[in-house]
Scaffold this active site. Structure first.
Site, PDB file in Angstrom:
ATOM      1  N   ASP A  20       0.819  -1.224   0.000  1.00 17.64           N
ATOM      2  CA  ASP A  20       0.000   0.000   0.000  1.00 17.64           C
ATOM      3  C   ASP A  20       0.853   1.274   0.000  1.00 17.64           C
ATOM      4  O   ASP A  20       0.678   2.146   0.864  1.00 17.64           O
ATOM      5  CB  ASP A  20      -0.914   0.018   1.225  1.00 17.64           C
ATOM      6  N   GLU A 227     -11.609   0.048  -3.095  1.00 13.84           N
ATOM      7  CA  GLU A 227     -10.754   0.628  -2.060  1.00 13.84           C
ATOM      8  C   GLU A 227      -9.587   1.358  -2.720  1.00 13.84           C
ATOM      9  O   GLU A 227      -9.529   1.495  -3.931  1.00 13.84           O
ATOM     10  CB  GLU A 227     -10.226  -0.476  -1.118  1.00 13.84           C
TER      11      GLU A 227
END
Length: 328
Positions: A20, A227
């Protein structure tokens, strides 16, 4: 370990697992704010319980392809008073001499909120505020500074990210989703207050539209938001990019305002090794870069990922050339 010759890029670091990546340029240097994956021994499920991360490290590099420095633990969950578990994908921002680290975590009741921690250094250590941002929920904060200096936060993630539990405006413990032929759940956007520690307004829906100006539908799994929000500007346009989750694409849409609406334009990154796909986009020394992750270093374990980077290219019309994480 998986055959690295199959992959477009190598991991930036190999002594820890990272995911991420939120990349920023501060003081002429690249800083990457990733999740820190660990083997916590938690069984896999659709809520992502096996992603049981407990601290953050900050990485830096003077040049892409150059040495990467791991600055050690920047924030530990034990130093976040309100947090219970799962430090998921963070982001960072800088304003008036202070660096801000924004992060999602579940509180003691297992409800995700967005926290914020501050430091005088881009590498930390960061000191967490005693409470999460008031009115915050879900996961994957992305903070964007507009050309006028105003900051905006984008949040949201369905399934384990709990966005679907906030459709009434308050938390509902059961998971409900719109029907497949109804507009999909949208990410949220809110202007940040001057102190960077709170919302200046109630988070609102960010509309992602199809080519006909209609909202993307719940059943449009190849295009709808799941997301991993990110926002950047290119040639005066706002680019909103995100993961489609269970179809594993990084997709993007283009708009004329940080609030949107954004019109879907295509895929930035095709599926990588591992279930998740999460990215950031940054300009550095005149070139554009895509930071992303895959599970190549762990031999395909979906919760043990590694941050990577590759150059990003635009077409003359402003669309983005799709990246494939594998090489022939």
């Amino acid at each position: 370990m998986a055959d690295e010759q199959r992959f477009l890029s190598d991991p930036l670091v190999t002594d820890i697992y990272t995911a991420d990546p939120s990349a920023h340029v501060f003081n002429g240097k690249l800083y990457i704010y990733p999740s820190h994956d660990i083997e916590a021994g938690v069984p896999e499920d659709d809520l992502g319980s096996h992603f049981d991360m407990r601290d953050y490290h900050v990485l830096s590099m003077d040049s892409v392809g150059g040495q990467v420095t791991d600055h050690g633990v920047a924030l530990d969950i034990k130093d976040v008073p309100w947090a219970g578990r799962q430090l998921w994908a963070p982001d960072a921002a800088f304003k008036n001499g202070t660096y801000y680290l924004y992060f999602p975590a579940k509180d003691k009741d297992d409800i995700f909120h967005i926290g914020v921690a501050t430091s005088a250094s881009p590498t930390g250590p960061f000191k967490a505020q005693p409470q999460p941002i008031k009115g915050s929920y879900s996961i994957d904060p992305a903070v964007f500074q507009d050309k006028d200096g105003q900051f905006y936060m984008y949040v949201g993630g369905i399934w384990g990210g709990q966005l679907q539990r906030w459709q009434t405006g308050s938390y509902q413990p059961e998971d409900t989703y719109p029907a497949d032929d109804q507009p999909a759940l949208m990410p949220k956007v809110a202007k940040l207050s001057n102190d960077m520690l709170s919302f200046a307004e109630t988070p609102r829906d960010l509309q992602i539209l199809d080519e006909n100006g209609k909202p993307l539908l719940t059943g449009d799994n190849d295009r709808r938001f799941f997301e991993a929000s990110w926002v950047h500007m290119y040639n005066g346009k706002y680019y909103f990019s995100y993961s489609t989750g269970d179809t594993h694409y990084i997709a993007y849409a283009i708009g004329d305002s940080p609030y949107g609406p954004f019109t879907y334009k295509g895929v930035i990154l095709n599926p990588v090794l591992g279930w998740t796909n999460h990215h950031s986009i940054v300009e550095f020394n005149g070139k554009w870069y895509l930071f992303y992750h895959d599970s190549s270093l762990s031999g395909g374990k979906t919760h043990l990922r590694s941050v990577k980077v590759t150059e990003l290219h635009y077409n003359p019309d402003g669309t983005i050339q799709t990246v494939d994480a594998y090489v022939e």
